[in-house]
Design an enzyme around this catalytic site. Structure first.
Site, mmCIF file in Angstrom:
data_model
loop_
_atom_site.group_PDB
_atom_site.id
_atom_site.type_symbol
_atom_site.label_atom_id
_atom_site.label_comp_id
_atom_site.label_asym_id
_atom_site.label_seq_id
_atom_site.Cartn_x
_atom_site.Cartn_y
_atom_site.Cartn_z
ATOM 1 N N ASP A 1 0.904 -1.120 -0.010
ATOM 2 C CA ASP A 1 -0.057 0.020 -0.125
ATOM 3 C C ASP A 1 0.754 1.276 0.080
ATOM 4 O O ASP A 1 1.758 1.389 -1.056
ATOM 5 C CB ASP A 1 -0.982 -0.020 1.246
ATOM 6 C CG ASP A 1 -2.083 1.163 1.329
ATOM 7 O OD1 ASP A 1 -2.917 0.828 0.644
ATOM 8 O OD2 ASP A 1 -1.830 2.120 2.180
ATOM 9 N N ARG A 2 1.039 2.104 0.956
ATOM 10 C CA ARG A 2 1.424 3.184 1.203
ATOM 11 C C ARG A 2 3.164 2.958 0.939
ATOM 12 O O ARG A 2 3.837 3.803 0.279
ATOM 13 C CB ARG A 2 1.389 4.252 2.319
ATOM 14 C CG ARG A 2 -0.153 4.426 2.722
ATOM 15 C CD ARG A 2 -0.822 5.134 1.561
ATOM 16 N NE ARG A 2 -0.409 6.406 1.306
ATOM 17 C CZ ARG A 2 -0.734 7.223 0.292
ATOM 18 N NH1 ARG A 2 -1.601 6.626 -0.702
ATOM 19 N NH2 ARG A 2 -0.156 8.498 -0.090
ATOM 20 N N HIS B 1 -11.547 8.007 0.211
ATOM 21 C CA HIS B 1 -10.799 8.611 1.290
ATOM 22 C C HIS B 1 -9.360 9.308 0.539
ATOM 23 O O HIS B 1 -9.056 10.280 1.008
ATOM 24 C CB HIS B 1 -10.080 7.576 2.299
ATOM 25 C CG HIS B 1 -9.577 6.481 1.530
ATOM 26 N ND1 HIS B 1 -9.878 5.620 0.870
ATOM 27 C CD2 HIS B 1 -7.932 6.064 1.752
ATOM 28 C CE1 HIS B 1 -8.970 4.745 0.370
ATOM 29 N NE2 HIS B 1 -7.907 4.892 0.915
ATOM 30 N N TYR C 1 -1.147 11.401 2.158
ATOM 31 C CA TYR C 1 -2.090 11.409 1.118
ATOM 32 C C TYR C 1 -2.125 12.502 0.077
ATOM 33 O O TYR C 1 -2.234 12.326 -1.059
ATOM 34 C CB TYR C 1 -3.465 10.830 1.589
ATOM 35 C CG TYR C 1 -3.668 9.416 1.910
ATOM 36 C CD1 TYR C 1 -4.157 8.737 0.945
ATOM 37 C CD2 TYR C 1 -3.201 8.861 2.996
ATOM 38 C CE1 TYR C 1 -4.217 7.324 1.106
ATOM 39 C CE2 TYR C 1 -3.213 7.430 3.242
ATOM 40 C CZ TYR C 1 -3.767 6.694 2.555
ATOM 41 O OH TYR C 1 -4.075 5.525 2.733
ATOM 42 N N HIS D 1 -7.153 -6.847 1.409
ATOM 43 C CA HIS D 1 -6.129 -5.842 1.302
ATOM 44 C C HIS D 1 -5.009 -6.287 2.166
ATOM 45 O O HIS D 1 -3.840 -5.810 1.960
ATOM 46 C CB HIS D 1 -6.650 -4.515 1.494
ATOM 47 C CG HIS D 1 -5.790 -3.295 1.340
ATOM 48 N ND1 HIS D 1 -4.955 -3.212 0.180
ATOM 49 C CD2 HIS D 1 -5.201 -2.493 2.368
ATOM 50 C CE1 HIS D 1 -4.234 -1.995 0.480
ATOM 51 N NE2 HIS D 1 -4.398 -1.727 1.583
#
Length: 296
Positions: free
Chosen positions: A108-109, A153, A213, A273
């Site tokens: 992910d990030r 989000h 983000y 996820h």
């Protein structure tokens, strides 16, 4: 917040870019492998995988800047939480441990940080593993219509500084808990103490998480567009493992990643996820297979 650690690993405070200190845990011995976590988690998400990999490798697992127990500098500019800056953190940390070349696996990030590290430091990153994320440019391109609601989000945290932070802080526990629950396939991935750890850690880091983000909707996107225009590519072995998002949003994950890494391989997984916690054996095997590919 529950103080949870990875059993058998040692904890350190190690300087990243500009003197920012990261919380880093290290275990095992051998060739170094760095594991970078995703949202809304901390280094703890790698606990099962890290112990497996430490049987053959030196495993380095940091909290990204702005997350967990790492420093959370104020967002002075878009660069503060750009993936380039966060990648510099990781390179500095590993050099501080004594290594100039390492494998990098991100979820992910953390995968976005890993990609930027591999683009900016190709001589340093020997192997790149990507868990359940798309390239920054393509993430925004594939989101359209009502199906884009799955990533609501992203749009909230892309807004200018101020309102997103206040809105999320007003219901922080519910906000972060929503993702842990919605993306947990069968509702059993997180023991109560682990879920509490993630919620508490994230709730204390709202400004820095939003800044992370926000950067992906601005400076990170600009950097990727510049590199794509220049024809930048990843020559090291690259492996991608993800759930089948394409069936909903209509894209080919491997084709998108091969624009950056023509020799990239792709492995689907029957998991949600949070696959490193849901299916750690499969994820550890994927990583080990990637690490056995000869470096470029």
């Amino acid at each position: 917040m529950t103080d949870l650690t990875i059993d058998g690993f040692d904890y350190h405070r190690i300087s990243g870019e500009g003197g920012i200190e990261l919380n880093v845990t290290v275990g095992g011995s051998g060739d170094p492998v760095v594991l970078l976590h995703g949202f809304p988690q901390t280094h703890l998400m790698w606990r099962h995988v890290a112990r497996r990999l430490s049987e053959r490798h030196l495993v380095i697992v940091p909290d990204l800047r702005g997350y967990g127990a790492s420093d959370k500098p104020e967002e002075a500019s878009p660069e503060t939480y750009s993936k380039r800056t966060m990648a510099h953190d990781i390179v500095s940390v590993v050099r501080g441990i004594g290594h100039d070349r390492f494998s990098l696996i991100g979820h992910d990030r953390g995968a976005l940080v890993g990609v930027r590290a591999a683009l900016d430091h190709p001589e340093t990153v020997s192997h790149l593993g990507i868990l359940d994320v798309l390239p920054t440019m393509d993430t925004w391109d594939v989101l359209h219509g009502v199906d884009a609601a799955v990533a609501w989000h992203l749009y909230l945290m892309a807004q200018p500084k101020g309102l997103p932070e206040r809105m999320i802080e007003a219901v922080a526990d519910d906000f972060f808990g929503t993702f842990l629950d919605a993306w947990d396939t069968d509702g059993t991935t997180f023991p109560p103490d682990v879920r509490s750890h993630y919620v508490a850690s994230s709730s204390r880091a709202v400004p820095s998480i939003v800044a992370d983000y926000r950067a992906t909707a601005s400076i990170d996107l600009e950097m990727d567009r510049t590199d794509r225009k220049a024809g930048a590519q990843l020559a090291m072995p690259v492996g991608v493992i993800s759930q089948d998002w394409g069936s909903q949003l209509g894209f080919d994950a491997l084709a998108l990643w091969q624009q950056w890494a023509p020799a990239a391989t792709y492995q689907p997984i029957d998991a949600g996820h949070f696959m490193a916690e849901e299916k750690p054996e499969e994820v550890a095997a994927f990583i080990q297979d990637l690490l056995e590919r000869p470096p470029a």
